[in-house]
Scaffold this motif. Structure first.
Motif, mmCIF file in Angstrom:
data_model
loop_
_atom_site.group_PDB
_atom_site.id
_atom_site.type_symbol
_atom_site.label_atom_id
_atom_site.label_comp_id
_atom_site.label_asym_id
_atom_site.label_seq_id
_atom_site.Cartn_x
_atom_site.Cartn_y
_atom_site.Cartn_z
ATOM 1 N N LYS A 4 0.820 -1.169 0.147
ATOM 2 C CA LYS A 4 0.265 -0.079 0.111
ATOM 3 C C LYS A 4 0.761 1.250 -0.139
ATOM 4 O O LYS A 4 0.776 1.892 -0.787
ATOM 5 C CB LYS A 4 -0.950 -0.139 1.272
ATOM 6 C CG LYS A 4 -1.789 1.135 1.397
ATOM 7 C CD LYS A 4 -2.955 0.923 2.283
ATOM 8 C CE LYS A 4 -3.767 2.185 2.575
ATOM 9 N NZ LYS A 4 -4.615 1.947 3.716
ATOM 10 N N LEU A 7 2.614 1.675 -3.382
ATOM 11 C CA LEU A 7 1.448 2.049 -4.634
ATOM 12 C C LEU A 7 1.505 3.551 -4.238
ATOM 13 O O LEU A 7 1.382 4.353 -5.319
ATOM 14 C CB LEU A 7 0.140 1.389 -4.281
ATOM 15 C CG LEU A 7 -0.787 1.878 -5.172
ATOM 16 C CD1 LEU A 7 -0.368 1.759 -6.680
ATOM 17 C CD2 LEU A 7 -2.050 1.222 -5.034
ATOM 18 N N PHE A 21 -8.660 4.052 -1.412
ATOM 19 C CA PHE A 21 -9.002 2.667 -1.481
ATOM 20 C C PHE A 21 -10.545 2.591 -0.841
ATOM 21 O O PHE A 21 -10.706 2.722 0.393
ATOM 22 C CB PHE A 21 -7.870 2.019 0.110
ATOM 23 C CG PHE A 21 -6.552 2.006 -0.576
ATOM 24 C CD1 PHE A 21 -5.794 3.085 -0.657
ATOM 25 C CD2 PHE A 21 -6.142 0.733 -1.128
ATOM 26 C CE1 PHE A 21 -4.525 2.896 -1.100
ATOM 27 C CE2 PHE A 21 -5.062 0.635 -1.396
ATOM 28 C CZ PHE A 21 -3.882 1.544 -1.458
ATOM 29 N N VAL A 38 -8.779 -0.130 -5.565
ATOM 30 C CA VAL A 38 -8.149 0.924 -5.603
ATOM 31 C C VAL A 38 -8.455 1.899 -6.642
ATOM 32 O O VAL A 38 -8.633 1.556 -7.909
ATOM 33 C CB VAL A 38 -6.545 0.541 -5.829
ATOM 34 C CG1 VAL A 38 -5.729 1.811 -5.956
ATOM 35 C CG2 VAL A 38 -6.120 -0.199 -4.770
ATOM 36 N N GLU A 58 -6.661 -4.644 1.584
ATOM 37 C CA GLU A 58 -5.979 -3.345 0.982
ATOM 38 C C GLU A 58 -4.569 -3.670 0.318
ATOM 39 O O GLU A 58 -4.178 -3.331 -0.519
ATOM 40 C CB GLU A 58 -5.764 -2.254 2.076
ATOM 41 C CG GLU A 58 -7.034 -1.457 2.537
ATOM 42 C CD GLU A 58 -6.969 -0.638 3.658
ATOM 43 O OE1 GLU A 58 -7.750 0.152 3.730
ATOM 44 O OE2 GLU A 58 -5.900 -0.695 4.297
ATOM 45 N N ARG A 59 -3.886 -4.524 0.999
ATOM 46 C CA ARG A 59 -2.469 -5.123 0.438
ATOM 47 C C ARG A 59 -2.856 -5.894 -0.422
ATOM 48 O O ARG A 59 -1.873 -5.580 -1.646
ATOM 49 C CB ARG A 59 -1.927 -6.049 1.398
ATOM 50 C CG ARG A 59 -0.635 -6.667 1.026
ATOM 51 C CD ARG A 59 0.120 -7.381 2.057
ATOM 52 N NE ARG A 59 -0.861 -8.702 2.678
ATOM 53 C CZ ARG A 59 -1.174 -9.718 1.744
ATOM 54 N NH1 ARG A 59 -0.636 -9.595 0.401
ATOM 55 N NH2 ARG A 59 -1.830 -10.581 2.191
ATOM 56 N N ALA A 62 -3.735 -3.344 -3.290
ATOM 57 C CA ALA A 62 -2.657 -2.394 -3.786
ATOM 58 C C ALA A 62 -1.531 -3.046 -4.675
ATOM 59 O O ALA A 62 -0.877 -2.742 -5.747
ATOM 60 C CB ALA A 62 -1.654 -1.929 -2.453
ATOM 61 N N GLU A 63 -1.223 -4.636 -4.249
ATOM 62 C CA GLU A 63 -0.439 -5.386 -5.304
ATOM 63 C C GLU A 63 -0.965 -5.540 -6.584
ATOM 64 O O GLU A 63 -0.195 -5.460 -7.734
ATOM 65 C CB GLU A 63 -0.184 -6.806 -4.626
ATOM 66 C CG GLU A 63 0.495 -6.766 -3.397
ATOM 67 C CD GLU A 63 0.591 -7.928 -2.645
ATOM 68 O OE1 GLU A 63 1.389 -8.099 -1.574
ATOM 69 O OE2 GLU A 63 -0.189 -8.959 -2.960
#
Length: 148
Positions: A4, A7, A21, A38, A58-59, A62-63
């Motif tokens: 996150k 990003l 997010f 996102v 969220e992780r 973000a990835e």
């Protein structure tokens, strides 16, 4: 640094500002499932992410967004909005992508979750949501777009 943070740093460094997010949660408190998308520059980046905690979702989102920025597509049912239209034969052009309509995608996921049997796996629900999404867009005449 975490995905996150990476990003955010990447988008801010590119002058796009910090991403948003968007998180939604589903299910009872003891089986809560979070879905995060996102959004940057008014568009959804990547396939989003799902997890048992908001932080994990969220992780993953973000990835996925970073892969999208790198031009790499996600594979798997969680990527219902951008899933390839189907198998591709060797030597053919790049496969088409389904357009992303976040509201329709969210509704397809909710419907798939509502219709799923109690013992359904997350992957099964995602696959059902992807089918619902593609079928609905096809009925509306919004089929896959050709990649350039």
């Amino acid at each position: 640094m975490n995905a996150k943070g990476e990003l955010i740093a990447r988008l801010v460094g590119q002058g796009q500002g910090a991403p948003l997010f968007e998180a939604v949660s589903r299910g009872p408190a003891h089986e809560r499932l979070f879905r995060v998308q996102v959004i940057a520059g008014g568009r959804v980046l990547g396939a989003g992410g799902e997890g048992r905690s908001k932080r994990d979702a969220e992780r993953l989102a973000a990835e996925s967004a970073m892969r999208a920025l790198d031009g790499v597509t996600d594979d798997g049912p969680q990527n219902a909005g951008t899933k390839d239209a189907g198998p591709q034969e060797a030597g053919t052009q790049t496969p088409a992508r389904w357009p992303i309509y976040s509201g329709v995608l969210e509704a397809a996921l909710e419907t798939a979750l509502d219709l799923a049997p109690e013992d359904a796996t997350l992957d099964e629900v995602r696959a059902d949501a992807a089918r619902l999404y593609r079928d609905l867009l096809a009925e509306l005449g919004h089929g896959p777009e050709e990649e350039g």
